[in-house]
Design a protein around this motif. Structure first.
Motif, mmCIF file in Angstrom:
data_model
loop_
_atom_site.group_PDB
_atom_site.id
_atom_site.type_symbol
_atom_site.label_atom_id
_atom_site.label_comp_id
_atom_site.label_asym_id
_atom_site.label_seq_id
_atom_site.Cartn_x
_atom_site.Cartn_y
_atom_site.Cartn_z
ATOM 1 N N ALA A 43 10.718 53.809 31.303
ATOM 2 C CA ALA A 43 10.269 53.605 29.829
ATOM 3 C C ALA A 43 9.792 52.138 29.500
ATOM 4 O O ALA A 43 10.076 51.389 30.097
ATOM 5 C CB ALA A 43 11.263 53.961 28.912
ATOM 6 N N PRO A 44 8.973 52.078 28.400
ATOM 7 C CA PRO A 44 8.584 50.770 27.593
ATOM 8 C C PRO A 44 9.913 49.792 27.638
ATOM 9 O O PRO A 44 11.009 50.519 27.386
ATOM 10 C CB PRO A 44 7.960 50.988 26.347
ATOM 11 N N ALA A 45 9.732 48.497 27.774
ATOM 12 C CA ALA A 45 11.183 47.653 27.696
ATOM 13 C C ALA A 45 11.572 47.710 26.314
ATOM 14 O O ALA A 45 12.886 47.742 26.168
ATOM 15 C CB ALA A 45 10.567 46.167 27.787
ATOM 16 N N GLN A 46 10.781 47.883 25.243
ATOM 17 C CA GLN A 46 11.328 48.307 23.668
ATOM 18 C C GLN A 46 12.079 49.508 23.749
ATOM 19 O O GLN A 46 13.078 49.533 22.768
ATOM 20 C CB GLN A 46 10.193 48.042 22.935
ATOM 21 N N THR A 47 11.758 50.472 24.433
ATOM 22 C CA THR A 47 12.658 51.704 24.325
ATOM 23 C C THR A 47 13.810 51.538 25.321
ATOM 24 O O THR A 47 14.875 51.724 24.641
ATOM 25 C CB THR A 47 11.636 53.010 25.079
ATOM 26 N N LEU A 48 13.756 50.880 26.355
ATOM 27 C CA LEU A 48 14.953 50.823 27.091
ATOM 28 C C LEU A 48 16.193 49.944 26.308
ATOM 29 O O LEU A 48 17.243 50.184 26.531
ATOM 30 C CB LEU A 48 14.692 50.015 28.477
ATOM 31 N N ALA A 49 15.518 48.979 25.535
ATOM 32 C CA ALA A 49 16.518 48.072 24.625
ATOM 33 C C ALA A 49 17.080 48.882 23.573
ATOM 34 O O ALA A 49 18.264 48.467 23.184
ATOM 35 C CB ALA A 49 15.609 46.722 24.079
ATOM 36 N N ARG A 50 16.468 49.869 23.019
ATOM 37 C CA ARG A 50 16.936 50.846 21.922
ATOM 38 C C ARG A 50 18.025 51.842 22.499
ATOM 39 O O ARG A 50 18.957 52.219 21.880
ATOM 40 C CB ARG A 50 16.032 51.565 21.409
ATOM 41 N N LEU A 51 18.126 52.140 23.856
ATOM 42 C CA LEU A 51 18.708 53.236 24.427
ATOM 43 C C LEU A 51 20.227 52.703 25.200
ATOM 44 O O LEU A 51 20.276 51.732 25.477
ATOM 45 C CB LEU A 51 18.071 54.070 25.657
ATOM 46 N N THR A 52 21.015 53.551 25.092
ATOM 47 C CA THR A 52 22.254 53.509 25.825
ATOM 48 C C THR A 52 22.320 54.446 27.012
ATOM 49 O O THR A 52 22.310 55.459 26.661
ATOM 50 C CB THR A 52 23.416 53.916 24.661
ATOM 51 N N LEU A 53 21.998 53.863 28.127
ATOM 52 C CA LEU A 53 21.875 54.719 29.417
ATOM 53 C C LEU A 53 23.376 55.434 29.961
ATOM 54 O O LEU A 53 24.257 54.553 29.601
ATOM 55 C CB LEU A 53 21.310 53.969 30.302
ATOM 56 N N PRO A 54 23.239 56.287 30.206
ATOM 57 C CA PRO A 54 24.502 57.141 30.658
ATOM 58 C C PRO A 54 24.987 56.048 31.847
ATOM 59 O O PRO A 54 24.213 55.749 32.849
ATOM 60 C CB PRO A 54 24.231 58.319 31.009
ATOM 61 N N VAL A 55 26.380 56.165 32.256
ATOM 62 C CA VAL A 55 26.765 55.398 33.610
ATOM 63 C C VAL A 55 26.035 55.730 34.681
ATOM 64 O O VAL A 55 25.971 57.098 34.843
ATOM 65 C CB VAL A 55 28.319 55.440 33.465
ATOM 66 N N GLY A 56 25.690 54.976 35.450
ATOM 67 C CA GLY A 56 25.050 55.304 37.008
ATOM 68 C C GLY A 56 23.846 55.380 36.956
ATOM 69 O O GLY A 56 23.015 55.692 37.856
ATOM 70 N N TRP A 57 22.958 55.411 35.691
ATOM 71 C CA TRP A 57 21.522 55.649 35.736
ATOM 72 C C TRP A 57 21.036 54.284 36.001
ATOM 73 O O TRP A 57 21.535 52.986 35.533
ATOM 74 C CB TRP A 57 21.107 55.875 34.363
ATOM 75 N N THR A 58 19.530 54.268 36.468
ATOM 76 C CA THR A 58 18.926 53.109 36.848
ATOM 77 C C THR A 58 17.763 53.271 35.663
ATOM 78 O O THR A 58 17.234 54.022 35.780
ATOM 79 C CB THR A 58 18.473 53.113 38.003
ATOM 80 N N ALA A 59 17.360 52.116 35.114
ATOM 81 C CA ALA A 59 16.433 51.913 34.096
ATOM 82 C C ALA A 59 15.274 50.907 34.932
ATOM 83 O O ALA A 59 15.476 50.099 35.511
ATOM 84 C CB ALA A 59 16.747 51.361 32.948
ATOM 85 N N ARG A 60 13.950 51.129 34.676
ATOM 86 C CA ARG A 60 12.867 50.473 35.099
ATOM 87 C C ARG A 60 11.869 50.455 34.068
ATOM 88 O O ARG A 60 11.561 51.395 33.199
ATOM 89 C CB ARG A 60 12.036 51.008 36.323
ATOM 90 N N ALA A 61 11.445 49.064 33.519
ATOM 91 C CA ALA A 61 10.522 49.019 32.601
ATOM 92 C C ALA A 61 8.884 49.458 32.891
ATOM 93 O O ALA A 61 8.599 48.913 33.928
ATOM 94 C CB ALA A 61 10.400 47.666 32.079
ATOM 95 N N ALA A 62 8.281 50.383 32.241
ATOM 96 C CA ALA A 62 7.132 50.787 32.368
ATOM 97 C C ALA A 62 6.088 49.624 32.307
ATOM 98 O O ALA A 62 6.374 48.791 31.096
ATOM 99 C CB ALA A 62 6.607 52.107 31.548
ATOM 100 N N PRO A 63 4.879 49.619 33.025
ATOM 101 C CA PRO A 63 4.049 48.507 32.493
ATOM 102 C C PRO A 63 3.475 48.792 31.022
ATOM 103 O O PRO A 63 3.501 50.104 30.602
ATOM 104 C CB PRO A 63 2.769 48.746 33.308
ATOM 105 N N ARG A 64 3.105 47.723 30.372
ATOM 106 C CA ARG A 64 2.482 47.809 29.018
ATOM 107 C C ARG A 64 1.002 48.383 29.276
ATOM 108 O O ARG A 64 0.133 47.818 29.909
ATOM 109 C CB ARG A 64 2.437 46.403 28.134
ATOM 110 N N LEU A 65 0.891 49.474 28.328
ATOM 111 C CA LEU A 65 -0.620 49.947 28.192
ATOM 112 C C LEU A 65 -1.199 50.007 27.114
ATOM 113 O O LEU A 65 -0.472 50.298 26.024
ATOM 114 C CB LEU A 65 -0.428 51.512 28.652
ATOM 115 N N GLY A 66 -2.347 49.549 26.709
ATOM 116 C CA GLY A 66 -3.242 49.727 25.662
ATOM 117 C C GLY A 66 -3.734 51.056 25.260
ATOM 118 O O GLY A 66 -3.261 52.097 26.087
ATOM 119 N N PHE A 67 -4.427 51.336 24.101
ATOM 120 C CA PHE A 67 -4.615 52.622 23.961
ATOM 121 C C PHE A 67 -5.450 53.397 24.956
ATOM 122 O O PHE A 67 -5.476 54.568 25.320
ATOM 123 C CB PHE A 67 -5.664 52.492 22.628
#
Length: 71
Positions: A43-67
């Motif tokens: 997910a986008p970094a700004q989305t990951l910053a808002r989320l509380t991921l469940p224990v054991g999950w791995t998060a990766r920041a998606a590349p920034r994309l324009g329109f």
């Protein structure tokens, strides 16, 4: 990866605000209840910053994309 488990990538790369974000926030705990699955959330970094991921999950920041961005 644990023996006998599968790895699932959840692509939320366009989830930034609105209904998509609300849905993602509500579905994560439900998905985390599944046994034998190792989750990777992209997910986008700004989305990951808002989320509380469940224990054991791995998060990766998606590349920034324009329109007109392409993957």
């Amino acid at each position: 990866m644990n023996p006998g488990s599968i790895k699932v990538l959840l692509n939320a790369s366009h989830t930034v605000a609105g209904g998509g974000l609300i849905y993602l926030e509500s579905i994560l705990p439900e998905l985390a209840r599944a046994e034998g699955i190792e989750w990777v959330l992209v997910a986008p970094a700004q989305t990951l910053a808002r989320l509380t991921l469940p224990v054991g999950w791995t998060a990766r920041a998606a590349p920034r994309l324009g329109f007109f961005g392409v993957h």
